[in-house]
Every structure is written in structure tokens, then in C-alpha cells.
Design an enzyme around this catalytic site. Structure first.
Site, PDB file in Angstrom:
ATOM      1  N   LYS A  22      28.995  54.995   2.366  1.00  0.00           N
ATOM      2  CA  LYS A  22      27.801  54.163   2.604  1.00  0.00           C
ATOM      3  C   LYS A  22      28.080  53.141   3.702  1.00  0.00           C
ATOM      4  O   LYS A  22      27.290  52.976   4.628  1.00  0.00           O
ATOM      5  CB  LYS A  22      27.430  53.446   1.303  1.00  0.00           C
ATOM      6  N   ASN A  23      29.220  52.449   3.588  1.00  0.00           N
ATOM      7  CA  ASN A  23      29.485  51.344   4.512  1.00  0.00           C
ATOM      8  C   ASN A  23      29.852  51.809   5.918  1.00  0.00           C
ATOM      9  O   ASN A  23      29.921  50.989   6.834  1.00  0.00           O
ATOM     10  CB  ASN A  23      30.574  50.421   3.952  1.00  0.00           C
ATOM     11  N   ARG A  92      21.316  43.527   2.307  1.00  0.00           N
ATOM     12  CA  ARG A  92      21.846  42.551   3.254  1.00  0.00           C
ATOM     13  C   ARG A  92      22.320  43.201   4.555  1.00  0.00           C
ATOM     14  O   ARG A  92      22.238  42.602   5.617  1.00  0.00           O
ATOM     15  CB  ARG A  92      23.039  41.820   2.627  1.00  0.00           C
ATOM     16  N   ILE A 326      38.027  37.013  -1.211  1.00  0.00           N
ATOM     17  CA  ILE A 326      37.002  37.317  -0.202  1.00  0.00           C
ATOM     18  C   ILE A 326      35.651  36.682  -0.537  1.00  0.00           C
ATOM     19  O   ILE A 326      35.027  36.050   0.312  1.00  0.00           O
ATOM     20  CB  ILE A 326      36.828  38.848  -0.010  1.00  0.00           C
ATOM     21  N   ARG A 396      22.439  52.053  -5.417  1.00  0.00           N
ATOM     22  CA  ARG A 396      22.581  51.628  -4.026  1.00  0.00           C
ATOM     23  C   ARG A 396      23.819  52.250  -3.395  1.00  0.00           C
ATOM     24  O   ARG A 396      23.856  52.448  -2.179  1.00  0.00           O
ATOM     25  CB  ARG A 396      22.729  50.092  -3.949  1.00  0.00           C
TER      26      ARG A 396
HETATM   27  C1  UD1 Z   1      31.240  44.266   3.911  1.00  0.00           C
HETATM   28  C2  UD1 Z   1      30.914  45.405   2.986  1.00  0.00           C
HETATM   29  C3  UD1 Z   1      31.088  44.986   1.535  1.00  0.00           C
HETATM   30  C4  UD1 Z   1      32.481  44.398   1.320  1.00  0.00           C
HETATM   31  C5  UD1 Z   1      32.783  43.306   2.351  1.00  0.00           C
HETATM   32  C6  UD1 Z   1      34.228  42.821   2.271  1.00  0.00           C
HETATM   33  C7  UD1 Z   1      29.252  46.636   4.262  1.00  0.00           C
HETATM   34  C8  UD1 Z   1      27.833  47.032   4.422  1.00  0.00           C
HETATM   35  N1  UD1 Z   1      29.541  45.824   3.243  1.00  0.00           N
HETATM   36  O1  UD1 Z   1      30.293  43.229   3.640  1.00  0.00           O
HETATM   37  O2  UD1 Z   1      30.910  46.138   0.711  1.00  0.00           O
HETATM   38  O3  UD1 Z   1      32.559  43.843   0.020  1.00  0.00           O
HETATM   39  O4  UD1 Z   1      32.566  43.802   3.679  1.00  0.00           O
HETATM   40  O5  UD1 Z   1      35.099  43.872   2.428  1.00  0.00           O
HETATM   41  O6  UD1 Z   1      30.106  47.062   5.020  1.00  0.00           O
HETATM   42  N2  UD1 Z   1      31.488  35.413   6.186  1.00  0.00           N
HETATM   43  C9  UD1 Z   1      31.179  34.210   6.791  1.00  0.00           C
HETATM   44  N3  UD1 Z   1      30.347  34.214   7.881  1.00  0.00           N
HETATM   45  C10 UD1 Z   1      29.832  35.361   8.397  1.00  0.00           C
HETATM   46  C11 UD1 Z   1      30.165  36.592   7.793  1.00  0.00           C
HETATM   47  C12 UD1 Z   1      30.990  36.589   6.689  1.00  0.00           C
HETATM   48  O7  UD1 Z   1      31.628  33.158   6.335  1.00  0.00           O
HETATM   49  O8  UD1 Z   1      29.101  35.283   9.389  1.00  0.00           O
HETATM   50  C13 UD1 Z   1      32.374  35.444   5.003  1.00  0.00           C
HETATM   51  C14 UD1 Z   1      31.663  36.017   3.765  1.00  0.00           C
HETATM   52  O9  UD1 Z   1      30.902  35.032   3.081  1.00  0.00           O
HETATM   53  C15 UD1 Z   1      32.842  36.522   2.963  1.00  0.00           C
HETATM   54  C16 UD1 Z   1      33.817  37.014   4.034  1.00  0.00           C
HETATM   55  O10 UD1 Z   1      33.415  36.365   5.250  1.00  0.00           O
HETATM   56  O11 UD1 Z   1      33.430  35.476   2.233  1.00  0.00           O
HETATM   57  C17 UD1 Z   1      33.823  38.491   4.262  1.00  0.00           C
HETATM   58  O12 UD1 Z   1      32.503  38.948   4.422  1.00  0.00           O
HETATM   59  P1  UD1 Z   1      32.120  40.207   5.331  1.00  0.00           P
HETATM   60  O13 UD1 Z   1      33.347  40.963   5.709  1.00  0.00           O
HETATM   61  O14 UD1 Z   1      31.206  39.763   6.417  1.00  0.00           O
HETATM   62  O15 UD1 Z   1      31.271  41.090   4.305  1.00  0.00           O
HETATM   63  P2  UD1 Z   1      30.098  42.046   4.700  1.00  0.00           P
HETATM   64  O16 UD1 Z   1      30.329  42.572   6.063  1.00  0.00           O
HETATM   65  O17 UD1 Z   1      28.799  41.393   4.384  1.00  0.00           O
END
Ligand code: UD1
Length: 417
Positions: A22-23, A92, A326, A396
């Protein structure tokens, strides 16, 4: 709303085929917006999140055809640059259209995704990167609006490693003018898969899979055909199912190389794991050893496998510790696992799990995608019947989970309520 009912106590045995990730599919489908050529992707899983992104691409004016595991996208008639609240709130990862829309149409208006059960999940790093590439960014009325005549290459440092943040900027930088360097970039296999697809489309990306990625922008990108990589989290979930039930399960169509940390922890727990190309055989044991796990960015232990491992620890010998680094609120499954008899104490980012000989079935409520999976896993080993409510979370991200588990011998079914 559907619920999944599990009668615990069956040993799982046999072969299970792992679906496409999915991701990986989500950013790759979004990347099709970067070209007016026809893109064809195979091994796309049939999941609610995939339906959501397809709906979003169609609402932007792309033509999308879906048959079995093949999705064909043509965004030649891209007409809108707006991702509305109603679609973004469902998923999201819709934020992944921001970079491509801005690069292709010089404008994007995307609803802010907001928080979710597992944490605040800001998108500040996506926005900071685009701003450094010259975009004007405005946040109003719950929408982020970005404009740029043509994005310009930039040096971008991520304070926190972000998977979708890296992906969004990779897509934007591919069509930017000049070179972009992403530092402290995410190294997840899904990022590498996206970079490979972009390169097949004509992008010039080097270093994907390392913390420093260089992108030399090109004027346009072309059509592409690609196969989605196997879902490492679905694979890991079935591995835990085998371990929990002292089963003997062979996963097919999977990529062992992406599962290093998960395999390592299972072996530490006393589970037998054997890898051959494209296959992983997992043989459980009646006596699971306690474990300490700390979630980290790839290649560390994935946060998306944390809830599933907590179930394994709940029936292990002795005390285990999970540290979630995380997401700030990713222990919501704990209260439901406790209803099944698990002994878990949470303090801040740490959960202490005292293993017990068994769990006992009960009705429980799913709160997010991976939490739902952990409740189904707990149901497989709990005595009696476990009812997992609100399974739309599960739909999902897990393709035909109950059918796959049934084929391995589980007593599990879906009830429409
Ligand atoms: C992706 C995955 C999700 C997985 C996560 C961590 C997809 C669609 N989803 O989510 O399944 O659990 O990676 O491996 O690929 N953060 C910030 N600012 C930002 C972006 C992120 O502070 O602009 C923080 C987040 O709050 C979190 C951390 O960074 O604490 C990691 O998040 P991120 O890697 O961005 O997760 P996703 O890409 O949303």
C-alpha cells in the site's frame, strides 16, 4: 459496520501470498500526475486507501482504469489542482498529490490532513521543502495553497525523517529547475521504489535508500510501466501470526531484504525463520522468549509492526519492553489488548509487557490500521471468541485478511452488522 470474529486456538499452516505494498502504491499512483503519458502499474493491492487515491486522482481530472491488480492512469487532462477535505480526511496520504500538482500545474490547493489517532502528524517538513524550492505557501480555511512558476532545486534538510515528506519532495524536485539535495531523507524501501519509478519516467535521482538523495530536475517525465513491491508490513503481520500460533507458514511473493529488523526480532524470540528468494518460512514455538523493541526509521524496527509485536510479547516468557520513538500516541491498542487479558503498563514512550500463558477472547474496538491487525492477531491465540469492531481501519491496509488467514487454518469470519 462490519466486524471480524475470530475463534482462537488454531495453529496456522501453509502458504500465503503477500500483496503489493500500500505505502509504495500510494506515492507511485500520485507520481502518475507528473506526466501526460499513460502509466500502468501492476501488483496494486485492492484496499480502501487505494480506492481513496484513485478517487482523488479522478477528481483532479485523471483517467483511471482498474482491473484486478492493474491500475492504468492517464493525467493528460489534469484539470483541477484542488484536493478537497472530503477526500483528504479519509486518508492522510492524500497529501502526496501536493508535490506533483505543484510541479505540473504551478498551483495546488490541498486540504490539511489534520491529526489522527496515533498523533498530531504535521506536514511542516513537506511545506518547508517546497518553500525552499521557491513555492509561495499560504494556509487558510483548513487548506494549504502553494504556487510556483517553476520550482527551483534547493538544499533541503529534514529535521525529522519523514517518509511521505521525502516522497513529496522527490516528486516535486524531479520536475524542478536545477539540482535538489535532500538530507536526512527517509531510506524506506517504498521511497526507493518511488525513486525507481520516477527514474523510469525519465527523472534523474541518485542516492535513494541512503540519507542523502540528489535529484537533477528535468523538463518533463514520460509514461511508465512498473510492478509494486511486496508489502513488508503485511508480510511481517503474517510472520507474527505464524509465530503466535506455533504454526508453520511460508510467505510467498515477499522481499526478505526489507524485513531484516522484523526477522531478527523473531529469531531472538525463539522463532525459526528461513529465507529463500521470494519466500520466508516461519515456524513458531510454544515458548516465545521476551524481547525488547525500539521503533526506528528504516532499516530499524518499523513502527507499523509495533502493535503486532506487542501481542507476541503478551504471551512471551517474562517481561518485554517496547519503546515507540516515531509517533507520540501509538499505544491506543494497549487498552484493547488489556481487555483480552494482556498485562501491559505504559509510561510515556515505553510499554512494559509481562507475558502471560494465554489471552482470553472479548469484543474489542479497532482504533487505527495496525492496531486493528494486532487485535486480529490477539484473537488468533485468545481462548474463546474475539470480535474486532470498526474493521474499516483494517480494510484500509490488509487485502482479504480473513480469507488469507482462513486458508492457513484460522477460524475467522466477517459479519455485517
Ligand atoms: C509513513 C507511512 C506510515 C508509517 C510512517 C512511519 C505511508 C503512506 N505511511 O507515514 O505507515 O507509520 O511513515 O514509518 O507511507 N513529521 C513531522 N513533520 C512532517 C512530517 C512528519 O514532524 O512534516 C513527524 C511525524 O509526526 C512523525 C515522524 O515525523 O512523528 C514520521 O512521520 P512520517 O515518516 O512523515 O510518516 P508518514 O509519511 O505520514
Amino acid at each position: 459496520m462490519d466486524k471480524i470474529v475470530v475463534e482462537g486456538g488454531r495453529r496456522l499452516e501453509g502458504l500465503v501470498s503477500i500483496s503489493g505494498a500500500k505505502n509504495a502504491a500510494l506515492p507511485i499512483l500520485a507520481a502518475a500526475l507528473l506526466t501526460d503519458g499513460t502509466c500502468r502499474f501492476t501488483n496494486v493491492p485492492d484496499l480502501r486507501d487505494i480506492h481513496s487515491i484513485v478517487q482523488l486522482l479522478q477528481s483532479l481530472g485523471a483517467r483511471v482504469e482498474q482491473q484486478d491488480d492493474t491500475v492504468v492512469v492517464n493525467a493528460a487532462g489534469l484539470a483541477s489542482s484542488e484536493a478537497p477535505y472530503d477526500l483528504v480526511r479519509k486518508m492522510r496520504a492524500s497529501i502526496l498529490v501536493l508535490g506533483p500538482l505543484l510541479a505540473r500545474l504551478q498551483h495546488a490547493r490541498v486540504s490539511l490532513p489534520g491529526g489522527c489517532a496515533i498523533g498530531a502528524r504535521p506536514i511542516n517538513l513537506h511545506l518547508k521543502g517546497l518553500a525552499l524550492m521557491g513555492a509561495e505557501i499560504d494556509i487558510q480555511h483548513g487548506y494549504v495553497e502553494a504556487r510556483a512558476k517553476r520550482l527551483k532545486g534547493a538544499e533541503i534538510y529534514f529535521d525529522t525523517v519523514s517518509v511521505t515528506g521525502t516522497e513529496n519532495l522527490l516528486m516535486a524536485a524531479s520536475l524542478a529547475e536545477g539540482e535538489t539535495v535532500l538530507r536526512n531523507a527517509a531510506r524506506e524501501p517504498e521511497v526507493v521504489a518511488l525513486a525507481e519509478v520516477l527514474n523510469l519516467m525519465g527523472a534523474r535521482i541518485e542516492g535513494a535508500g541512503t540519507a542523502v538523495i540528489k535529484v537533477r530536475g528535468v523538463d518533463h517525465l514520460n509514461a511508465v510501466e512498473a510492478r509494486i513491491i511486496p508489502d513488508r508490513i503485511e508480510a511481517g503481520t503474517f510472520m507474527v501470526a505464524a509465530a503466535l500460533t506455533a504454526g508453520d507458514v511460508t510467505l510467498e511473493d515477499c522481499e526478505g531484504e526489507h524485513l531484516g529488523a522484523v526477522c531478527d526480532k523473531l529469531v531472538q524470540a525463539g522463532v525459526h525463520v528461513e529465507q529463500t528468494p521470494g519466500r520466508i518460512r516461519v515456524q513458531g514455538t510454544r515458548s516465545i522468549e521476551s524481547l525488547d523493541v525500539r521503533t526506528q526509521t528504516y532499516p530499524g524496527f518499523p513502527t507499523d509492526m509495533q502493535a503486532q509485536f506487542m501481542v507476541l510479547m503478551s504471551i512471551a516468557r517474562g517481561q518485554s519492553i517496547i519503546t515507540e520513538t516515531i509517533f507520540e500516541n501509538r499505544f491506543i491498542h494497549v487498552s484493547e489488548l488489556k481487555r483480552l487479558g494482556a498485562d501491559i503498563v505504559v509510561s510515556g514512550e515505553t510499554a512494559v509487557i509481562r507475558g502471560r500463558p494465554s489471552l482470553s477472547g472479548a469484543p474489542v474496538m479497532a482504533s487505527d490500521l495496525r492496531a486493528s491487525a494486532s487485535l486480529v492477531l490477539a484473537g488468533l491465540v485468545a481462548e474463546g471468541v474475539t470480535e474486532v469492531n470498526r474493521v474499516y481501519h483494517l480494510d484500509r491496509g490488509y487485502e482479504h485478511i480473513e480469507a488469507k488467514l482462513q486458508r492457513l487454518g484460522a477460524s475467522i469470519w466477517r459479519e455485517r452488522v
